[in-house]
Design a protein around this motif. Structure first.
Motif: not given
Ligand SMILES: [Mg+2]
Ligand SMILES: Nc1nc2c(ncn2[C@@H]2O[C@H](COP(=O)(O)OP(=O)(O)OP(=O)(O)O)[C@@H](O)[C@H]2O)c(=O)[nH]1
Length: 331
Positions: A173, A185, A193, A213
């Motif tokens: 992320s 986040k 995540t 992601d």
């Molecule tokens: Mg993540």
């Protein structure tokens, strides 16, 4: 907003209107011919991709869709109007399947693309169509056909060019945030995540690609460990995978073994993912322990035939060679 990538809906297309049985009746024309018109076609149920939507949440709340029935035909050769259609708006990337047979009804990959998911019944023919030279006063007319009714399973697969994979905390992320405007986040605990994130990478004005992601994978994910492997569907349509590895992760003393564990989970989901172009990305190079681990580690991955890219998402070090290499694979 809750991310929802699966939903079940039920759809009813409209029945066709009945054909009409009628004879022309007018003053001074004692025995007019048959003039019963046809019934109208039932309305279709249509699925259409809309780029304004990103999840299947809307159809979870409203999951029954009924199109209108066709009007019946009338005398004086009047045709019934077709039934009203129903349009279901879905995010780009949605697959629509028949829930019972599993058959694919629609694969909506472009904005505005649409497909009929339940066909309206045909309108019945009125008696004016049944006249022949020996049959001048036909009594027959047809009923309208039944509209299709089915349950559909909707499945959303993000349409990204590049997928980020790796163990929890590898830095997926953080990389996405460093190369795009996406703001996923980020935190120093595993499984930060929980739903996929999408970002657009712009290399100058002409060259852009999208990156997904997804939640981190751990050994045994295909058996349900961690968040499982169902999120891998969102990288099924990518062309390049970036496999992120934190070579100084204290919980993973052997980065190559960690790498193989993640690959095993990919293969358990879909062996085609193992043949996808994959670049190994060694993350957090601004940290001395990660920078120290990189030499031995990079050699091991190169021996496996992998291209290796050491980066720091924190300082942006190494990002541009990585993105150029990604672009080369995409184009
Ligand atoms: Mg993540
Ligand atoms: N110093 C440094 N820390 C980083 C870097 N990249 C990520 N981190 C840290 O590593 C931790 C995990 O980063 P994330 O980006 O959330 O990792 P992830 O792979 O998305 O993790 P999950 O979502 O849990 O699978 C966070 O505390 C980040 O700040 C980096 O380049 N340098």
């Amino acid at each position: 907003m809750k991310f929802l990538d699966e939903a079940d809906i039920e759809v009813w297309a409209g029945n066709g209107g009945n054909g009409c049985k009628s004879f022309r009746r007018e003053k001074f024309i004692p025995r007019g011919g048959p003039d019963g018109g046809d019934g109208g076609r039932g309305g279709h149920v249509i699925a259409r991709a809309d780029e304004g939507l990103h999840t299947l949440m809307d159809v979870q709340y409203r999951h029954h869709f009924r199109a209108g029935r066709g009007e019946h035909g009338r005398g004086k050769q009047q045709y019934g109007a077709a039934g009203e259609e129903v349009l279901i708006l879905l995010p780009v990337g949605t697959l629509v399947r028949d829930a019972v047979t599993g058959g694919l009804l629609a694969d909506l990959t472009r904005h505005g693309q649409q497909a009929i998911v339940a066909r309206g019944g045909r309108g019945g023919r009125g008696n004016m169509h049944f006249v022949t030279s020996t049959h001048q006063a036909p009594e027959e007319s047809e009923p309208g056909g039944a509209g299709e009714h089915r349950r559909c399973r909707l499945e959303l697969k993000l349409l990204a060019d590049v997928g980020l994979i790796g163990l929890p905390n590898a830095g997926k992320s953080t990389l996405l945030a460093a190369i795009s405007k996406a703001r996923p986040k980020i935190a120093d605990y595993p499984f930060t995540t929980t739903v996929p994130n999408l970002g657009v990478v712009r290399l100058g004005t002409e060259r852009t690609f999208t990156v997904a992601d997804i939640p981190g994978l751990i050994a045994g994910a295909h058996l349900g460990a961690g968040l499982g492997i169902q999120f891998l569907r969102h990288i099924e349509r990518t062309r390049v995978l970036l496999h992120l590895i934190d070579a100084a992760d204290p919980s993973q003393p052997d980065p190559l073994a960690a790498y193989r564990a993640v690959r095993d989970e990919l293969g358990a989901f879909d062996s085609a993912l193992l043949n996808r172009a994959e670049l190994v990305v060694l993350t957090k190079q601004d940290l001395p322990e990660a920078a120290e681990a990189v030499h031995a580690c990079a050699a091991a991955f190169r021996a496996e035939g992998r291209e290796v890219f050491p980066i720091s998402a924190a300082t942006h070090g190494g990002l541009s060679p990585l993105l150029e290499a990604v672009w080369k694979h995409l184009s």
